[in-house]
Scaffold this motif. Sequence first.
Motif, PDB file in Angstrom:
ATOM      1  N   ARG A 126       8.868 -25.908  39.294  1.00 35.03           N
ATOM      2  CA  ARG A 126       8.843 -24.801  38.486  1.00 35.03           C
ATOM      3  C   ARG A 126       9.656 -25.006  37.291  1.00 35.03           C
ATOM      4  O   ARG A 126      10.991 -25.129  37.364  1.00 35.03           O
ATOM      5  N   ASN A 128      10.335 -24.830  33.170  1.00 31.70           N
ATOM      6  CA  ASN A 128       9.917 -24.369  32.140  1.00 31.70           C
ATOM      7  C   ASN A 128      10.072 -24.386  31.214  1.00 31.70           C
ATOM      8  O   ASN A 128       8.632 -23.888  29.800  1.00 31.70           O
ATOM      9  N   THR A 210      13.544 -15.646  27.292  1.00 30.59           N
ATOM     10  CA  THR A 210      12.404 -15.819  28.157  1.00 30.59           C
ATOM     11  C   THR A 210      12.101 -16.888  28.302  1.00 30.59           C
ATOM     12  O   THR A 210      11.219 -16.872  27.281  1.00 30.59           O
ATOM     13  N   VAL A 211      11.251 -17.873  29.575  1.00 30.45           N
ATOM     14  CA  VAL A 211      10.150 -18.547  29.354  1.00 30.45           C
ATOM     15  C   VAL A 211       9.935 -17.567  30.082  1.00 30.45           C
ATOM     16  O   VAL A 211       9.650 -17.858  31.374  1.00 30.45           O
ATOM     17  N   THR A 212       7.824 -17.534  29.742  1.00 30.31           N
ATOM     18  CA  THR A 212       7.200 -16.532  30.316  1.00 30.31           C
ATOM     19  C   THR A 212       6.096 -17.088  31.171  1.00 30.31           C
ATOM     20  O   THR A 212       5.330 -16.889  32.015  1.00 30.31           O
ATOM     21  N   LEU A 213       6.147 -18.117  30.235  1.00 29.85           N
ATOM     22  CA  LEU A 213       4.938 -18.906  30.806  1.00 29.85           C
ATOM     23  C   LEU A 213       5.330 -20.745  31.420  1.00 29.85           C
ATOM     24  O   LEU A 213       5.582 -21.485  30.097  1.00 29.85           O
ATOM     25  N   PRO A 214       5.439 -20.852  32.275  1.00 31.43           N
ATOM     26  CA  PRO A 214       6.176 -22.336  32.755  1.00 31.43           C
ATOM     27  C   PRO A 214       5.855 -23.634  32.231  1.00 31.43           C
ATOM     28  O   PRO A 214       4.164 -23.132  32.558  1.00 31.43           O
ATOM     29  N   ASP A 217       4.502 -24.721  37.470  1.00 19.57           N
ATOM     30  CA  ASP A 217       4.623 -24.116  38.578  1.00 19.57           C
ATOM     31  C   ASP A 217       3.567 -24.575  39.765  1.00 19.57           C
ATOM     32  O   ASP A 217       3.175 -23.860  39.684  1.00 19.57           O
ATOM     33  N   ASP A 242      17.263 -24.237  29.443  1.00 19.11           N
ATOM     34  CA  ASP A 242      18.013 -22.722  29.562  1.00 19.11           C
ATOM     35  C   ASP A 242      18.403 -22.250  28.469  1.00 19.11           C
ATOM     36  O   ASP A 242      18.701 -21.365  27.326  1.00 19.11           O
TER      37      ASP A 242
END
Length: 290
Positions: A126, A128, A210-214, A217, A242
């Motif tokens: 994953r 980001n 935060t990253v909600t859609l990497p 993944d 991050d």
Amino acid sequence: MSTATNEETNVAGHAAPELDSNAEDVTGAAGTGLATVPMVTDGADDGEIERELSEMEADAATLQREGMISEQEAAEKREQVARTRKFFRDLPPAERAAIVQRRREIGRQLMERQLSGAAVVKAAVRLNHTRLKPLFEQWWPYLNRMSINMQRFGRSTFGAQDQGMVTGWFEKQVADLEAYVDEQLEVASGFRQRTQAEMTGRGDVVFVPTVTLPSLDIEVEAYSRFSMRLLSLLLKFDRVMDNFDFLVWNGIRDQSDMDEETSRFLRKFHPVGVRGYMTHLRLMTTVRGR
């Protein structure tokens, strides 16, 4: 990963659109110097192909000087470098970019195929941040395949002594990268923690993005400990980024500062990717010949 494939039938034929597989040699370790020539590139980054070719020229001279190869063999290596350099220098920028895109597409295909008879470790990947996705797709699939083919065919491709030199070069580069990324993560996370504590103490509003859609993944099959180390490097630097996001969101650092740090990591990783890719092509000539 549902499709089982044989190395010989489904992977070997992919190299030709990327680079003449007879036009490169990676039997040497890291070069001792770089020639002063105009920079050419495969479109991947700031002239890494040219730097790699210059290292290979220097390798040939070193190996000849130390009596490890003959004058004729050294001349053949230099001729291979010259052919490859001309190939890339004559390409328009759009075609160089197309080569990179094609390499990424084939890299994704490699990750979707299973290699018969290979002992693998599955790993979740994953990422980001978008800037790491092209780096991963362009190099990791080939480095992963190279790592198992080096175990299987390294000696017959390079000879025992040169195989050790190639492997030693990769080990040194990855160890240096690991030390660099560990330091970056320690510094970035420590600075973030201190900054966050100071802002909280002052009663400032603290944003925690935060990253909600990497950007990526997926699950991959790694063929070696070497491949897993490279994955760990990328995932760890993603965590560094991050922390960069936090610093930018809270106005502690400018985005251009973060971009510069990220570009520095990309530049450090690219030589490993380029040489790994070219080593992969060299090993595939042995695979195809079996």
